[in-house]
Design a protein around this motif. Structure first.
Motif, PDB file in Angstrom:
ATOM      1  N   ALA A 235     -53.435 -53.227 -11.744  1.00 15.02           N
ATOM      2  CA  ALA A 235     -54.645 -53.433 -10.952  1.00 15.02           C
ATOM      3  C   ALA A 235     -54.356 -54.426  -9.833  1.00 15.02           C
ATOM      4  N   GLY A 236     -54.704 -54.032  -8.619  1.00 17.14           N
ATOM      5  CA  GLY A 236     -54.417 -54.882  -7.472  1.00 17.14           C
ATOM      6  C   GLY A 236     -53.146 -54.515  -6.739  1.00 17.14           C
TER       7      GLY A 236
ATOM      8  N   SER B  52     -50.774 -57.541 -18.938  1.00 20.30           N
ATOM      9  CA  SER B  52     -50.590 -56.187 -19.485  1.00 20.30           C
ATOM     10  C   SER B  52     -49.982 -55.252 -18.446  1.00 20.30           C
ATOM     11  N   GLY B  53     -50.473 -55.332 -17.212  1.00 16.87           N
ATOM     12  CA  GLY B  53     -49.926 -54.501 -16.149  1.00 16.87           C
ATOM     13  C   GLY B  53     -48.474 -54.844 -15.854  1.00 16.87           C
ATOM     14  N   ARG B  54     -48.176 -56.138 -15.839  1.00 15.04           N
ATOM     15  CA  ARG B  54     -46.798 -56.566 -15.555  1.00 15.04           C
ATOM     16  C   ARG B  54     -45.838 -56.095 -16.642  1.00 15.04           C
ATOM     17  N   LEU B  55     -46.277 -56.148 -17.892  1.00 14.58           N
ATOM     18  CA  LEU B  55     -45.419 -55.696 -18.994  1.00 14.58           C
ATOM     19  C   LEU B  55     -45.126 -54.206 -18.879  1.00 14.58           C
ATOM     20  N   GLY B  56     -46.128 -53.418 -18.480  1.00 19.30           N
ATOM     21  CA  GLY B  56     -45.899 -51.985 -18.284  1.00 19.30           C
ATOM     22  C   GLY B  56     -44.903 -51.721 -17.171  1.00 19.30           C
ATOM     23  N   ILE B  57     -45.010 -52.489 -16.094  1.00 15.78           N
ATOM     24  CA  ILE B  57     -44.084 -52.335 -14.968  1.00 15.78           C
ATOM     25  C   ILE B  57     -42.671 -52.700 -15.387  1.00 15.78           C
ATOM     26  N   VAL B  58     -42.534 -53.773 -16.157  1.00 14.41           N
ATOM     27  CA  VAL B  58     -41.204 -54.176 -16.636  1.00 14.41           C
ATOM     28  C   VAL B  58     -40.583 -53.063 -17.460  1.00 14.41           C
TER      29      VAL B  58
ATOM     30  N   VAL C 106     -54.715 -60.866  -8.324  1.00 15.80           N
ATOM     31  CA  VAL C 106     -55.642 -60.375  -7.307  1.00 15.80           C
ATOM     32  C   VAL C 106     -57.045 -60.437  -7.902  1.00 15.80           C
ATOM     33  N   GLU C 107     -57.889 -61.250  -7.321  1.00 15.61           N
ATOM     34  CA  GLU C 107     -59.203 -61.500  -7.893  1.00 15.61           C
ATOM     35  C   GLU C 107     -60.037 -60.226  -8.049  1.00 15.61           C
ATOM     36  N   PHE C 108     -60.586 -60.062  -9.238  1.00 15.14           N
ATOM     37  CA  PHE C 108     -61.536 -58.998  -9.583  1.00 15.14           C
ATOM     38  C   PHE C 108     -60.939 -57.584  -9.515  1.00 15.14           C
ATOM     39  N   ALA C 109     -59.608 -57.475  -9.328  1.00 18.05           N
ATOM     40  CA  ALA C 109     -59.006 -56.138  -9.247  1.00 18.05           C
ATOM     41  C   ALA C 109     -59.201 -55.360 -10.543  1.00 18.05           C
TER      42      ALA C 109
END
Length: 271
Positions: free
Chosen positions: A98-99, A71-77, A108-111
């Motif tokens: 996150a992370g 989800s975070g990567r899609l927002g960045i894209v 990143v674990e647990f971020a």
């Protein structure tokens, strides 16, 4: 009413490891076909959020996406594609994961479990009440995203979300929730599949509709796009040729002089 994460429910397919490649691909495709119909049901929610984003950006605000993992990567894209596509400043639409940036390539674990970190990340950009923050989480339960929206609400910042479950904790926090219910994944729990596709399509809608409303498209053309490679320069020349009916030579000259499709067209019209 108890909250059920349909994105985590068991796939309606089983013994995937025994399927030949053709059957795997057909079944994945069959599931993917359901995504646009799920989005169609959420169009009124998407419209309401886009109207809020347009209003805030016209008032000088910014749009933030926050998410974890896919989800975070899609927002960045989506955020990173706005400047080259629409010619807007790089900090008008901002994607946070996150992370931090390291998490774009490697988990990143647990971020995602830190409810306080999103607000810290947003604060680095001097976020304020002119801005909009959209939390992205297929499950609707990601602490990083929920915590970020809670703090935004406390600071009079407009919040929205994109999730793939109904009645999630994230939807209850967001002022303008978007719920695209894509159901169980082909591989149980792999929400990078249908849910990820749905999130990408909704993000396309939000950013594209917003930029059109802000005036960065003329007719059906990206007249403010950045001319950052030969392909885009050629596209710009063709846009000018189509818009004002001039030869390739004249269009090329205009673009070389003004370095921007819109400015080239306007300069020719104002001669």
């Amino acid at each position: 009413m108890p909250f059920t994460r349909t994105t985590e429910q068991s796939s309606k397919y089983d013994h995937l490891e025994k399927m030949p490649v053709a059957e795997l691909l057909q079944n994945i495709n069959n599931e993917d076909k359901t995504v646009p119909f799920a989005i169609e049901k959420a169009l009124p929610q998407i419209e309401t959020l886009v109207e809020q984003v347009v209003f805030k950006l016209k008032e000088g605000g910014k749009l933030f996406y926050i998410g974890a993992g896919t989800s975070g990567r899609l927002g960045i894209v989506d955020a990173s594609e706005c400047p080259p596509t629409f010619g807007v400043p790089f900090d008008l639409v901002i994607g946070l994961i996150a992370g931090g940036d390291a998490a774009i390539r490697k988990a990143v674990e647990f971020a995602e479990d830190d409810k306080e970190q999103a607000w810290k990340d947003l604060s680095e950009y001097k976020i304020n009440s002119n801005d909009v923050v959209i939390g992205i989480a297929a499950s609707g339960t990601t602490p990083y995203v929920i915590g970020g929206l809670e703090k935004c609400n406390q600071n009079d910042i407009t919040t929205g979300c994109i999730t793939c479950n109904t009645g999630s904790p994230l939807s209850s926090v967001a002022q303008y929730p978007i719920e695209v219910v894509t159901g169980p994944e082909f591989v149980t729990g792999s929400s990078r599949m249908k849910a990820g596709t749905a999130q990408k399509l909704v993000l396309n809608m939000i950013s594209t509709a917003t930029m059109i409303q802000l005036g960065h498209v003329k007719g059906n053309k990206m007249v403010d796009m950045q001319l950052s490679n030969h392909k885009l320069v050629d596209r710009g020349i063709r846009m000018i040729m189509d818009e004002i009916s001039v030869s390739q030579e004249v269009a090329t000259t205009l673009l070389n002089e003004h370095k921007n499709v819109r400015k080239a067209i306007e300069a020719y019209a104002n001669r």
